[in-house]
Design a protein around this motif. Sequence first.
Motif, PDB file in Angstrom:
ATOM      1  N   ALA A   1      -2.376   9.639   6.044  1.00 16.46           N
ATOM      2  CA  ALA A   1      -3.320   8.561   5.772  1.00 16.46           C
ATOM      3  C   ALA A   1      -2.543   7.366   5.238  1.00 16.46           C
ATOM      4  O   ALA A   1      -1.520   7.526   4.580  1.00 16.46           O
ATOM      5  CB  ALA A   1      -4.373   9.000   4.764  1.00 16.46           C
TER       6      ALA A   1
ATOM      7  N   VAL B   1      -3.106   3.606   3.167  1.00 13.05           N
ATOM      8  CA  VAL B   1      -3.996   2.731   2.405  1.00 13.05           C
ATOM      9  C   VAL B   1      -3.272   1.403   2.202  1.00 13.05           C
ATOM     10  O   VAL B   1      -2.053   1.372   2.043  1.00 13.05           O
ATOM     11  CB  VAL B   1      -4.401   3.341   1.038  1.00 13.05           C
ATOM     12  CG1 VAL B   1      -5.260   4.563   1.228  1.00 13.05           C
ATOM     13  CG2 VAL B   1      -3.186   3.677   0.198  1.00 13.05           C
TER      14      VAL B   1
ATOM     15  N   ALA C   1      -9.145  -4.573   2.052  1.00 11.73           N
ATOM     16  CA  ALA C   1      -8.706  -3.223   1.688  1.00 11.73           C
ATOM     17  C   ALA C   1      -8.946  -2.336   2.904  1.00 11.73           C
ATOM     18  O   ALA C   1     -10.046  -2.337   3.457  1.00 11.73           O
ATOM     19  CB  ALA C   1      -9.488  -2.714   0.484  1.00 11.73           C
ATOM     20  N   GLN C   2      -7.918  -1.599   3.321  1.00 10.56           N
ATOM     21  CA  GLN C   2      -8.033  -0.768   4.521  1.00 10.56           C
ATOM     22  C   GLN C   2      -7.589   0.661   4.228  1.00 10.56           C
ATOM     23  O   GLN C   2      -6.666   0.893   3.460  1.00 10.56           O
ATOM     24  CB  GLN C   2      -7.154  -1.335   5.646  1.00 10.56           C
ATOM     25  CG  GLN C   2      -7.603  -2.690   6.111  1.00 10.56           C
ATOM     26  CD  GLN C   2      -6.641  -3.311   7.098  1.00 10.56           C
ATOM     27  OE1 GLN C   2      -5.436  -3.118   7.000  1.00 10.56           O
ATOM     28  NE2 GLN C   2      -7.171  -4.063   8.042  1.00 10.56           N
ATOM     29  N   TYR C   3      -8.274   1.588   4.908  1.00  8.93           N
ATOM     30  CA  TYR C   3      -7.928   3.006   4.842  1.00  8.93           C
ATOM     31  C   TYR C   3      -7.823   3.509   6.273  1.00  8.93           C
ATOM     32  O   TYR C   3      -8.742   3.318   7.072  1.00  8.93           O
ATOM     33  CB  TYR C   3      -8.999   3.788   4.083  1.00  8.93           C
ATOM     34  CG  TYR C   3      -8.739   5.283   4.080  1.00  8.93           C
ATOM     35  CD1 TYR C   3      -7.754   5.832   3.268  1.00  8.93           C
ATOM     36  CD2 TYR C   3      -9.475   6.129   4.894  1.00  8.93           C
ATOM     37  CE1 TYR C   3      -7.509   7.189   3.262  1.00  8.93           C
ATOM     38  CE2 TYR C   3      -9.233   7.495   4.895  1.00  8.93           C
ATOM     39  CZ  TYR C   3      -8.252   8.021   4.079  1.00  8.93           C
ATOM     40  OH  TYR C   3      -8.001   9.363   4.082  1.00  8.93           O
ATOM     41  N   THR C   4      -6.698   4.136   6.606  1.00 12.58           N
ATOM     42  CA  THR C   4      -6.476   4.663   7.950  1.00 12.58           C
ATOM     43  C   THR C   4      -6.218   6.159   7.845  1.00 12.58           C
ATOM     44  O   THR C   4      -5.282   6.586   7.159  1.00 12.58           O
ATOM     45  CB  THR C   4      -5.269   3.974   8.616  1.00 12.58           C
ATOM     46  OG1 THR C   4      -5.441   2.554   8.543  1.00 12.58           O
ATOM     47  CG2 THR C   4      -5.140   4.389  10.063  1.00 12.58           C
ATOM     48  N   TYR C   5      -7.043   6.954   8.523  1.00 13.36           N
ATOM     49  CA  TYR C   5      -6.901   8.409   8.546  1.00 13.36           C
ATOM     50  C   TYR C   5      -6.495   8.811   9.957  1.00 13.36           C
ATOM     51  O   TYR C   5      -7.125   8.396  10.931  1.00 13.36           O
ATOM     52  CB  TYR C   5      -8.224   9.065   8.150  1.00 13.36           C
ATOM     53  CG  TYR C   5      -8.160  10.574   8.156  1.00 13.36           C
ATOM     54  CD1 TYR C   5      -7.321  11.256   7.279  1.00 13.36           C
ATOM     55  CD2 TYR C   5      -8.934  11.310   9.029  1.00 13.36           C
ATOM     56  CE1 TYR C   5      -7.261  12.634   7.281  1.00 13.36           C
ATOM     57  CE2 TYR C   5      -8.880  12.689   9.033  1.00 13.36           C
ATOM     58  CZ  TYR C   5      -8.044  13.348   8.156  1.00 13.36           C
ATOM     59  OH  TYR C   5      -7.980  14.718   8.165  1.00 13.36           O
TER      60      TYR C   5
ATOM     61  N   GLN D   1      -9.608   3.566  11.352  1.00 12.36           N
ATOM     62  CA  GLN D   1      -9.316   2.641  10.260  1.00 12.36           C
ATOM     63  C   GLN D   1     -10.620   1.999   9.797  1.00 12.36           C
ATOM     64  O   GLN D   1     -11.397   1.502  10.610  1.00 12.36           O
ATOM     65  CB  GLN D   1      -8.357   1.550  10.696  1.00 12.36           C
ATOM     66  CG  GLN D   1      -7.975   0.619   9.548  1.00 12.36           C
ATOM     67  CD  GLN D   1      -6.997  -0.438   9.973  1.00 12.36           C
ATOM     68  OE1 GLN D   1      -7.398  -1.448  10.529  1.00 12.36           O
ATOM     69  NE2 GLN D   1      -5.724  -0.188   9.731  1.00 12.36           N
TER      70      GLN D   1
ATOM     71  N   THR E   1       3.506  10.692  -1.568  1.00 13.77           N
ATOM     72  CA  THR E   1       3.033   9.328  -1.364  1.00 13.77           C
ATOM     73  C   THR E   1       4.224   8.391  -1.417  1.00 13.77           C
ATOM     74  O   THR E   1       5.004   8.419  -2.363  1.00 13.77           O
ATOM     75  CB  THR E   1       2.030   8.913  -2.463  1.00 13.77           C
ATOM     76  OG1 THR E   1       0.938   9.826  -2.451  1.00 13.77           O
ATOM     77  CG2 THR E   1       1.515   7.509  -2.219  1.00 13.77           C
TER      78      THR E   1
ATOM     79  N   GLY F   1       0.809  -1.206   0.000  1.00 11.60           N
ATOM     80  CA  GLY F   1       0.000   0.000   0.000  1.00 11.60           C
ATOM     81  C   GLY F   1       0.837   1.249   0.000  1.00 11.60           C
ATOM     82  O   GLY F   1       2.006   1.232  -0.381  1.00 11.60           O
TER      83      GLY F   1
ATOM     84  N   GLY G   1     -12.229  -0.797   6.847  1.00 12.29           N
ATOM     85  CA  GLY G   1     -11.816  -1.865   5.947  1.00 12.29           C
ATOM     86  C   GLY G   1     -12.995  -2.605   5.357  1.00 12.29           C
ATOM     87  O   GLY G   1     -14.063  -2.695   5.972  1.00 12.29           O
TER      88      GLY G   1
END
Length: 192
Positions: A179, A181, A158-162, A139, A55, A47, A141
């Motif tokens: 963030a 991903v 699939a995970q997204y962490t803010y 997080q 990025t 990711g 997912g």
Amino acid sequence: MSTRRRNRASAARWALGALAGVALCLPAPLHAAAEEEWQLGLMLSGGGAVVSDDTGWGGGVAADVQYGLSDAVALHGALGTSWFQAPSREAGALGTRSGVAGVVYTLDVLRVLPFAEAGVAVVSASGPYPQARLDLGLQLGLGGDYLLDRRWSLGLVAQYTYLPVELNGASRGAAGAPALVALAVRLSYRLF
């Protein structure tokens, strides 16, 4: 959107559709999550870490545990570490260590178990910063597990962490909230 990204998105949609079609043709479920059941998992991920317009791409590993409160809801915890290389080699690598606690909601669709997860994440990051950072966030997912037998499953998540909250006062400067991903493959074992 570039042609390359459109092709990747199209291939991903086709693969998910094919997986769903195969899952619907399989025999009855072997065993879905159950009340008072423990599930242990190991995840390998790839990711990116997004800080401001920068990025970095990399990968990581995590261990997770779930405890079933019912057939559909489980408590979830995970510990992991990851490494991301900044686009410019001079910036160096970013290393993170994370802990997540939350809940998972799972559907039982034959041998495929789609799920959604949400949790509170604490992430420690070191690397191209003047001092180590400690951030708090959320997080989210989405994924699915495929039951190999009554105890083992293989999944994709699939995970997204803010991370909007700074816990140690390390200055972000103009960078803003980071963030993460990730797309991870997870092998899980159920104890019952």
